[in-house]
Design a protein around this motif. Structure first.
Motif, mmCIF file in Angstrom:
data_model
loop_
_atom_site.group_PDB
_atom_site.id
_atom_site.type_symbol
_atom_site.label_atom_id
_atom_site.label_comp_id
_atom_site.label_asym_id
_atom_site.label_seq_id
_atom_site.Cartn_x
_atom_site.Cartn_y
_atom_site.Cartn_z
ATOM 1 N N ARG A 140 0.814 -1.205 0.000
ATOM 2 C CA ARG A 140 0.000 0.000 0.000
ATOM 3 C C ARG A 140 0.850 1.258 0.000
ATOM 4 N N PHE A 141 2.154 1.100 0.258
ATOM 5 C CA PHE A 141 3.031 2.249 0.393
ATOM 6 C C PHE A 141 4.091 2.337 -0.693
ATOM 7 N N ALA A 142 4.078 1.401 -1.639
ATOM 8 C CA ALA A 142 4.930 1.538 -2.812
ATOM 9 C C ALA A 142 4.339 2.625 -3.703
ATOM 10 N N ASN A 143 5.161 3.183 -4.567
ATOM 11 C CA ASN A 143 4.699 4.240 -5.462
ATOM 12 C C ASN A 143 3.549 3.736 -6.331
ATOM 13 N N GLY A 144 2.378 4.356 -6.202
ATOM 14 C CA GLY A 144 1.199 3.935 -6.937
ATOM 15 C C GLY A 144 0.186 3.208 -6.078
ATOM 16 N N GLY A 145 0.583 2.837 -4.850
ATOM 17 C CA GLY A 145 -0.327 2.173 -3.929
ATOM 18 C C GLY A 145 -1.051 3.176 -3.046
ATOM 19 N N GLY A 146 -1.878 2.665 -2.137
ATOM 20 C CA GLY A 146 -2.605 3.558 -1.237
ATOM 21 C C GLY A 146 -3.517 2.779 -0.315
ATOM 22 N N THR A 147 -4.077 3.452 0.658
ATOM 23 C CA THR A 147 -5.017 2.811 1.574
ATOM 24 C C THR A 147 -6.060 3.808 2.057
ATOM 25 N N ASP A 148 -7.292 3.335 2.151
ATOM 26 C CA ASP A 148 -8.383 4.131 2.706
ATOM 27 C C ASP A 148 -8.757 3.635 4.096
ATOM 28 N N ASP A 149 -8.035 2.602 4.579
ATOM 29 C CA ASP A 149 -8.516 1.875 5.739
ATOM 30 C C ASP A 149 -7.590 1.916 6.952
ATOM 31 N N MET A 150 -6.445 2.565 6.859
ATOM 32 C CA MET A 150 -5.491 2.522 7.971
ATOM 33 C C MET A 150 -5.508 3.815 8.781
ATOM 34 N N THR A 151 -5.624 3.664 10.081
ATOM 35 C CA THR A 151 -5.514 4.812 10.974
ATOM 36 C C THR A 151 -4.040 5.189 11.120
ATOM 37 N N PHE A 152 -3.791 6.348 11.709
ATOM 38 C CA PHE A 152 -2.410 6.795 11.909
ATOM 39 C C PHE A 152 -1.644 5.794 12.781
ATOM 40 N N ILE A 153 -2.296 5.284 13.820
ATOM 41 C CA ILE A 153 -1.639 4.329 14.712
ATOM 42 C C ILE A 153 -1.257 3.062 13.972
ATOM 43 N N ARG A 154 -2.144 2.568 13.136
ATOM 44 C CA ARG A 154 -1.843 1.360 12.369
ATOM 45 C C ARG A 154 -0.724 1.605 11.359
ATOM 46 N N LYS A 155 -0.724 2.767 10.732
ATOM 47 C CA LYS A 155 0.351 3.096 9.797
ATOM 48 C C LYS A 155 1.692 3.153 10.516
ATOM 49 N N LEU A 156 1.680 3.769 11.699
ATOM 50 C CA LEU A 156 2.912 3.884 12.476
ATOM 51 C C LEU A 156 3.418 2.506 12.893
ATOM 52 N N GLY A 157 2.494 1.663 13.359
ATOM 53 C CA GLY A 157 2.872 0.322 13.770
ATOM 54 C C GLY A 157 3.402 -0.502 12.604
ATOM 55 N N ASN A 158 2.727 -0.412 11.456
ATOM 56 C CA ASN A 158 3.174 -1.137 10.274
ATOM 57 C C ASN A 158 4.559 -0.681 9.847
ATOM 58 N N TRP A 159 4.799 0.629 9.885
ATOM 59 C CA TRP A 159 6.107 1.168 9.514
ATOM 60 C C TRP A 159 7.194 0.665 10.460
ATOM 61 N N ALA A 160 6.913 0.678 11.763
ATOM 62 C CA ALA A 160 7.906 0.249 12.745
ATOM 63 C C ALA A 160 8.242 -1.232 12.567
ATOM 64 N N LEU A 161 7.220 -2.058 12.409
ATOM 65 C CA LEU A 161 7.444 -3.499 12.244
ATOM 66 C C LEU A 161 8.151 -3.791 10.921
ATOM 67 N N CYS A 162 7.780 -3.063 9.890
ATOM 68 C CA CYS A 162 8.420 -3.233 8.586
ATOM 69 C C CYS A 162 9.901 -2.862 8.662
ATOM 70 N N THR A 163 10.215 -1.785 9.384
ATOM 71 C CA THR A 163 11.601 -1.356 9.540
ATOM 72 C C THR A 163 12.432 -2.414 10.262
ATOM 73 N N ILE A 164 11.848 -3.025 11.292
ATOM 74 C CA ILE A 164 12.549 -4.073 12.037
ATOM 75 C C ILE A 164 12.866 -5.254 11.123
ATOM 76 N N VAL A 165 11.876 -5.685 10.343
ATOM 77 C CA VAL A 165 12.080 -6.821 9.432
ATOM 78 C C VAL A 165 13.152 -6.498 8.394
ATOM 79 N N ASN A 166 13.119 -5.304 7.841
ATOM 80 C CA ASN A 166 14.116 -4.915 6.845
ATOM 81 C C ASN A 166 15.528 -4.947 7.422
#
Length: 273
Positions: A140-166
């Protein structure tokens, strides 16, 4: 592994033409594509899901999680050839594993039943796979993607977890907890899924990297759930995802230690006189 070409013209061998499934005006494929949809009480949403599914797919496998509404009946009315599989366990991970086992296609696509995914995007996933990728990962965050369903908290959590995995696994993901993915069936032999909950998507993303599979992110737009309420709980499920990450990291370290120890024994350095 796959074949791809321009759709056969009328002057070509009809037997050859029959082997290929045209999926656009410029692309045709030979591998059959299975779409897995885990669903529980999604009768109202299924019309929106099925109307965007392309007609060239090989099969739709609906995994019913003991629905108490008309989920199964609606699915059969919308897609008469749908394969309905009853889920014996609980959880999204269990449902997906059940669906994967029932698939007969060479390519498997995961689609949620809440109407948030656009089936028209499947062509992009399949195109990536027949072009050489092992795993086509929706983002949803690659260029051309998007989301109508994520709150700020969920976006923040997804970003943090994604960063850890990377950082911990050497991945380059822009999204982690998203359920719209596709892959070659043979990948299942290398990632060995063994979790039952929402965290299954994270587990898949980690294990495809650990297995050295070629991953290509596909820009995807996530829409709002149309009817009903989601079972997702940001804090609870975020903790479960984090536990999976830590477990997989621990397993990776243990494997390295075993490999190093075996290497020492093979060279004689680990022997005791």
């Amino acid at each position: 592994m796959s074949s791809v070409l321009h759709p056969p013209s009328s002057g070509q061998d009809p037997l050859l033409a029959a082997r290929y499934r045209p999926i656009s005006s410029h692309l045709a494929i030979t591998p059959p594509v299975s779409v897995v949809i885990p669903a529980m009480n999604e009768a109202e949403n299924l019309p929106y899901v099925f109307k965007t599914l392309p007609d060239w797919i090989h099969e739709v496998v609906l995994v019913d999680g003991n629905s108490t509404d008309d989920t199964v009946e609606v699915a059969r009315s919308l897609w008469p050839a749908v394969r309905v599989v009853d889920q014996q366990g609980k959880g999204k991970g269990d449902a997906l594993i059940t669906g994967f086992e029932a698939c007969t296609g060479d390519i498997i696509v995961m689609v949620d039943a809440d109407g948030s995914a656009d089936g028209n995007e499947i062509v992009s996933y399949v195109s990536a796979l027949v072009s050489g990728a092992d795993f086509a990962k929706g983002s949803r965050f690659a260029n051309g993607g998007g989301t109508d369903d994520m709150t700020f908290i969920r976006k923040l959590g997804n970003w943090a977890l994604c960063t850890i995995v990377n950082r911990k696994f050497g991945a380059r993901y822009t999204d982690l907890c998203y359920g719209y993915n596709a892959f070659w069936r043979h990948c299942l032999d290398k990632i060995e899924l063994d979790c039952t909950g929402f965290e299954v998507e994270t587990l898949m993303n980690i294990r495809v990297v650990k297995a050295g599979l070629k991953v290509q992110e596909i820009p995807s737009h996530e829409y709002l759930r149309i009817h009903g309420t989601s079972n997702l709980r940001a804090v609870r499920d975020g903790i479960r995802v984090l536990k999976v990450i830590l477990r997989e990291r621990s397993n990776r370290r243990a494997l390295r230690r075993r490999t190093h120890h075996s290497s020492l024994l093979n060279t004689g350095q680990g022997e005791v006189s």
